[in-house]
Scaffold this motif. Structure first.
Motif, PDB file in Angstrom:
ATOM      1  N   GLN A   1     -13.482 -15.822   1.377  1.00  0.00           N
ATOM      2  CA  GLN A   1     -12.582 -15.590   2.499  1.00  0.00           C
ATOM      3  C   GLN A   1     -13.079 -14.449   3.376  1.00  0.00           C
ATOM      4  O   GLN A   1     -13.744 -13.525   2.890  1.00  0.00           O
ATOM      5  CB  GLN A   1     -11.162 -15.264   1.992  1.00  0.00           C
ATOM      6  N   ALA A   2     -12.729 -14.536   4.656  1.00  0.00           N
ATOM      7  CA  ALA A   2     -13.052 -13.463   5.592  1.00  0.00           C
ATOM      8  C   ALA A   2     -11.886 -12.479   5.656  1.00  0.00           C
ATOM      9  O   ALA A   2     -10.725 -12.857   5.484  1.00  0.00           O
ATOM     10  CB  ALA A   2     -13.319 -14.038   6.975  1.00  0.00           C
ATOM     11  N   ILE A   3     -12.224 -11.218   5.881  1.00  0.00           N
ATOM     12  CA  ILE A   3     -11.227 -10.160   6.032  1.00  0.00           C
ATOM     13  C   ILE A   3     -11.553  -9.406   7.311  1.00  0.00           C
ATOM     14  O   ILE A   3     -12.719  -9.147   7.609  1.00  0.00           O
ATOM     15  CB  ILE A   3     -11.257  -9.164   4.852  1.00  0.00           C
ATOM     16  N   ALA A   4     -10.533  -9.049   8.065  1.00  0.00           N
ATOM     17  CA  ALA A   4     -10.720  -8.214   9.258  1.00  0.00           C
ATOM     18  C   ALA A   4      -9.796  -7.018   9.141  1.00  0.00           C
ATOM     19  O   ALA A   4      -8.602  -7.162   8.864  1.00  0.00           O
ATOM     20  CB  ALA A   4     -10.435  -8.992  10.522  1.00  0.00           C
ATOM     21  N   THR A   5     -10.347  -5.832   9.333  1.00  0.00           N
ATOM     22  CA  THR A   5      -9.566  -4.599   9.266  1.00  0.00           C
ATOM     23  C   THR A   5      -9.671  -3.861  10.594  1.00  0.00           C
ATOM     24  O   THR A   5     -10.784  -3.633  11.087  1.00  0.00           O
ATOM     25  CB  THR A   5     -10.068  -3.687   8.129  1.00  0.00           C
ATOM     26  N   GLU A   6      -8.545  -3.497  11.176  1.00  0.00           N
ATOM     27  CA  GLU A   6      -8.527  -2.705  12.403  1.00  0.00           C
ATOM     28  C   GLU A   6      -8.716  -1.237  12.052  1.00  0.00           C
ATOM     29  O   GLU A   6      -7.981  -0.683  11.227  1.00  0.00           O
ATOM     30  CB  GLU A   6      -7.208  -2.885  13.152  1.00  0.00           C
ATOM     31  N   VAL A   7      -9.715  -0.605  12.649  1.00  0.00           N
ATOM     32  CA  VAL A   7     -10.030   0.793  12.336  1.00  0.00           C
ATOM     33  C   VAL A   7      -9.775   1.666  13.556  1.00  0.00           C
ATOM     34  O   VAL A   7      -9.679   1.190  14.690  1.00  0.00           O
ATOM     35  CB  VAL A   7     -11.491   0.937  11.871  1.00  0.00           C
ATOM     36  N   LYS A   8      -9.693   2.962  13.304  1.00  0.00           N
ATOM     37  CA  LYS A   8      -9.503   3.933  14.371  1.00  0.00           C
ATOM     38  C   LYS A   8     -10.500   5.067  14.195  1.00  0.00           C
ATOM     39  O   LYS A   8     -10.932   5.369  13.090  1.00  0.00           O
ATOM     40  CB  LYS A   8      -8.079   4.490  14.349  1.00  0.00           C
TER      41      LYS A   8
ATOM     42  N   PRO B   1     -13.078   4.804  -0.250  1.00  0.00           N
ATOM     43  CA  PRO B   1     -12.449   3.496  -0.015  1.00  0.00           C
ATOM     44  C   PRO B   1     -12.960   2.470  -1.029  1.00  0.00           C
ATOM     45  O   PRO B   1     -14.160   2.388  -1.295  1.00  0.00           O
ATOM     46  CB  PRO B   1     -12.881   3.136   1.398  1.00  0.00           C
ATOM     47  N   VAL B   2     -12.042   1.718  -1.609  1.00  0.00           N
ATOM     48  CA  VAL B   2     -12.424   0.687  -2.579  1.00  0.00           C
ATOM     49  C   VAL B   2     -12.105  -0.712  -2.063  1.00  0.00           C
ATOM     50  O   VAL B   2     -12.494  -1.704  -2.678  1.00  0.00           O
ATOM     51  CB  VAL B   2     -11.722   0.920  -3.939  1.00  0.00           C
ATOM     52  N   HIS B   3     -11.410  -0.790  -0.928  1.00  0.00           N
ATOM     53  CA  HIS B   3     -11.071  -2.065  -0.306  1.00  0.00           C
ATOM     54  C   HIS B   3     -11.091  -1.847   1.207  1.00  0.00           C
ATOM     55  O   HIS B   3     -10.781  -0.748   1.685  1.00  0.00           O
ATOM     56  CB  HIS B   3      -9.681  -2.542  -0.759  1.00  0.00           C
ATOM     57  N   PRO B   4     -11.453  -2.878   1.988  1.00  0.00           N
ATOM     58  CA  PRO B   4     -11.475  -2.711   3.445  1.00  0.00           C
ATOM     59  C   PRO B   4     -10.172  -2.160   4.029  1.00  0.00           C
ATOM     60  O   PRO B   4     -10.201  -1.423   5.028  1.00  0.00           O
ATOM     61  CB  PRO B   4     -11.757  -4.128   3.944  1.00  0.00           C
ATOM     62  N   SER B   5      -9.046  -2.472   3.436  1.00  0.00           N
ATOM     63  CA  SER B   5      -7.766  -1.974   3.951  1.00  0.00           C
ATOM     64  C   SER B   5      -7.666  -0.448   3.844  1.00  0.00           C
ATOM     65  O   SER B   5      -6.882   0.171   4.578  1.00  0.00           O
ATOM     66  CB  SER B   5      -6.592  -2.620   3.212  1.00  0.00           C
ATOM     67  N   ASP B   6      -8.462   0.158   2.977  1.00  0.00           N
ATOM     68  CA  ASP B   6      -8.435   1.617   2.829  1.00  0.00           C
ATOM     69  C   ASP B   6      -9.032   2.336   4.039  1.00  0.00           C
ATOM     70  O   ASP B   6      -8.841   3.543   4.200  1.00  0.00           O
ATOM     71  CB  ASP B   6      -9.208   2.041   1.565  1.00  0.00           C
ATOM     72  N   LEU B   7      -9.729   1.605   4.893  1.00  0.00           N
ATOM     73  CA  LEU B   7     -10.389   2.231   6.041  1.00  0.00           C
ATOM     74  C   LEU B   7      -9.393   2.793   7.052  1.00  0.00           C
ATOM     75  O   LEU B   7      -9.759   3.655   7.860  1.00  0.00           O
ATOM     76  CB  LEU B   7     -11.315   1.233   6.733  1.00  0.00           C
ATOM     77  N   VAL B   8      -8.161   2.318   7.012  1.00  0.00           N
ATOM     78  CA  VAL B   8      -7.159   2.852   7.951  1.00  0.00           C
ATOM     79  C   VAL B   8      -6.884   4.326   7.695  1.00  0.00           C
ATOM     80  O   VAL B   8      -6.353   5.031   8.561  1.00  0.00           O
ATOM     81  CB  VAL B   8      -5.843   2.035   7.884  1.00  0.00           C
ATOM     82  N   GLU B   9      -7.244   4.811   6.509  1.00  0.00           N
ATOM     83  CA  GLU B   9      -7.045   6.217   6.162  1.00  0.00           C
ATOM     84  C   GLU B   9      -8.278   7.061   6.463  1.00  0.00           C
ATOM     85  O   GLU B   9      -8.293   8.259   6.161  1.00  0.00           O
ATOM     86  CB  GLU B   9      -6.692   6.345   4.671  1.00  0.00           C
ATOM     87  N   HIS B  10      -9.289   6.461   7.025  1.00  0.00           N
ATOM     88  CA  HIS B  10     -10.559   7.162   7.232  1.00  0.00           C
ATOM     89  C   HIS B  10     -10.900   7.288   8.713  1.00  0.00           C
ATOM     90  O   HIS B  10     -10.424   6.521   9.551  1.00  0.00           O
ATOM     91  CB  HIS B  10     -11.694   6.423   6.514  1.00  0.00           C
ATOM     92  N   ARG B  11     -11.748   8.279   8.998  1.00  0.00           N
ATOM     93  CA  ARG B  11     -12.296   8.446  10.339  1.00  0.00           C
ATOM     94  C   ARG B  11     -13.471   7.475  10.483  1.00  0.00           C
ATOM     95  O   ARG B  11     -14.447   7.575   9.736  1.00  0.00           O
ATOM     96  CB  ARG B  11     -12.760   9.891  10.564  1.00  0.00           C
ATOM     97  N   CYS B  12     -13.351   6.549  11.405  1.00  0.00           N
ATOM     98  CA  CYS B  12     -14.394   5.541  11.593  1.00  0.00           C
ATOM     99  C   CYS B  12     -15.123   5.776  12.914  1.00  0.00           C
ATOM    100  O   CYS B  12     -14.510   6.143  13.922  1.00  0.00           O
ATOM    101  CB  CYS B  12     -13.785   4.142  11.562  1.00  0.00           C
ATOM    102  N   ILE B  13     -16.409   5.577  12.885  1.00  0.00           N
ATOM    103  CA  ILE B  13     -17.269   5.763  14.053  1.00  0.00           C
ATOM    104  C   ILE B  13     -17.552   4.376  14.626  1.00  0.00           C
ATOM    105  O   ILE B  13     -18.119   3.523  13.945  1.00  0.00           O
ATOM    106  CB  ILE B  13     -18.574   6.481  13.661  1.00  0.00           C
ATOM    107  N   VAL B  14     -17.148   4.150  15.861  1.00  0.00           N
ATOM    108  CA  VAL B  14     -17.121   2.807  16.433  1.00  0.00           C
ATOM    109  C   VAL B  14     -18.307   2.577  17.372  1.00  0.00           C
ATOM    110  O   VAL B  14     -18.552   3.376  18.282  1.00  0.00           O
ATOM    111  CB  VAL B  14     -15.800   2.581  17.197  1.00  0.00           C
ATOM    112  N   ASP B  15     -19.014   1.478  17.119  1.00  0.00           N
ATOM    113  CA  ASP B  15     -20.087   1.039  18.024  1.00  0.00           C
ATOM    114  C   ASP B  15     -19.485   0.027  18.999  1.00  0.00           C
ATOM    115  O   ASP B  15     -19.159  -1.102  18.619  1.00  0.00           O
ATOM    116  CB  ASP B  15     -21.223   0.400  17.218  1.00  0.00           C
TER     117      ASP B  15
END
Length: 305
Positions: A210-217, A178-192
């Motif tokens: 600026q702040a950025i928020a990315t929804e992950v799964k 991932p090179v940008h936070p938006s790329d995280l939607v393509e990744h397996r994320c471990i959620v705390d």
């Protein structure tokens, strides 16, 4: 002093709502709590509480007595604290609460050093991720990460906690980095799930403006940063964890930092305590000790940034 002990227990029962909770606050048994209140009623010759199997209720005279005795206890404690402060010898029981992971990993060694430096202070430390009510539950101080929400409490900032993204080399070598936070939607994320918004991962733009928020799964959700870290080390995805948890693994090469240039603003590390006209010496020396221990760049961030 026996009468004061009875009065303290009576006030604690009213403030906590049960004999069991009052006993836990004052470090005794439920049976002893009931005995102390009964002794007080017998000495006064009045009924202060009505007891049923399900609830406690103040009698009219009990309510009037509580309102007066609470102020007297507070005055006694202020006098006691001021005298102890003047003597220069911090003593007494010090009840502290702190988050589980930070408490066990980083705070415990500091408190052990504190206990060595102040042998007359009795430490009673509770590690819990629950937001403890300091006044209601009888705590002297709490360690908290993030801006304290309760404005009625005093707060001393001790330092800053970085929140970082990490993943195992085996995971990153097998995936498109991932090179940008938006790329995280393509990744397996471990959620705390201890985070306020567990699946909304926050970042700052590279220019920090600026702040950025990315929804992950992700299929793995843990309410513990250590468990998230272990899952990341096993190659199961990208985890978002405090750097005090990840530092050793990053230094050892078990994990790599991800999207470091987009890292969010650090959370504050605070010591919070109830307000009062006179801060008890035992609390003051604790806060000063912690401030000195966590001053400057944290040791857990050394060697990998």
């Amino acid at each position: 002093m026996d009468r004061l002990e009875c009065d303290r227990m009576f006030a604690a029962v009213i403030e906590t709502g049960s004999f069991a909770a009052a006993a836990a606050r004052l470090g005794t048994s439920t049976g002893q709590a009931s005995k102390l209140v009964s002794r007080l009623e017998k000495e006064l010759g009045v009924q202060l509480l009505t007891r049923t199997t399900r609830a406690l209720a103040l009698t009219e005279v009990g309510r009037a007595y509580y309102e007066r005795i609470k102020a007297i206890i507070e005055e006694f404690d202020l006098l006691d604290a001021s005298v102890r402060s003047a003597s220069g010898a911090p003593t007494g029981r010090l009840r502290i609460t702190a988050p589980v992971t930070f408490g066990t990993v980083q705070l415990a060694p500091v408190l052990i050093s504190f206990a060595t430096a102040f042998p007359d202070i009795q430490l009673d430390v509770s590690f819990s991720d629950r937001l403890v009510g300091l006044v209601d539950e009888g705590y002297d101080a709490a360690i908290r990460i993030g801006q304290p929400a309760d404005s009625s409490l005093m707060a001393k900032k001790l330092g800053a906690i970085r929140i970082v993204l990490v993943a195992a080399p085996s995971y990153l070598d097998a995936q498109k980095l991932p090179v940008h936070p938006s790329d995280l939607v393509e990744h397996r994320c471990i959620v705390d799930s201890n985070f306020r918004d567990p699946t909304s991962w926050r970042f700052r733009t590279v220019d920090r403006e600026q702040a950025i928020a990315t929804e992950v799964k992700g299929r793995l959700h843990f309410s513990n940063a250590g468990a998230c870290l272990a899952a990341a080390e096993a190659g199961l995805g990208i985890a978002r964890v405090p750097s005090f948890v990840a530092g050793d693994s990053l230094r050892a090469g078990k994990l790599r930092s991800v999207l470091a240039e987009y890292e969010d603003e650090p959370r504050g590390l605070y010591a919070v305590y109830p307000p009062g006209r006179h801060l008890a010496l035992k609390v003051r020396v604790l806060v000063d000790f912690l401030a000195a221990a966590f001053k400057g760049q944290p040791k857990w961030d050394e060697g990998w940034v």
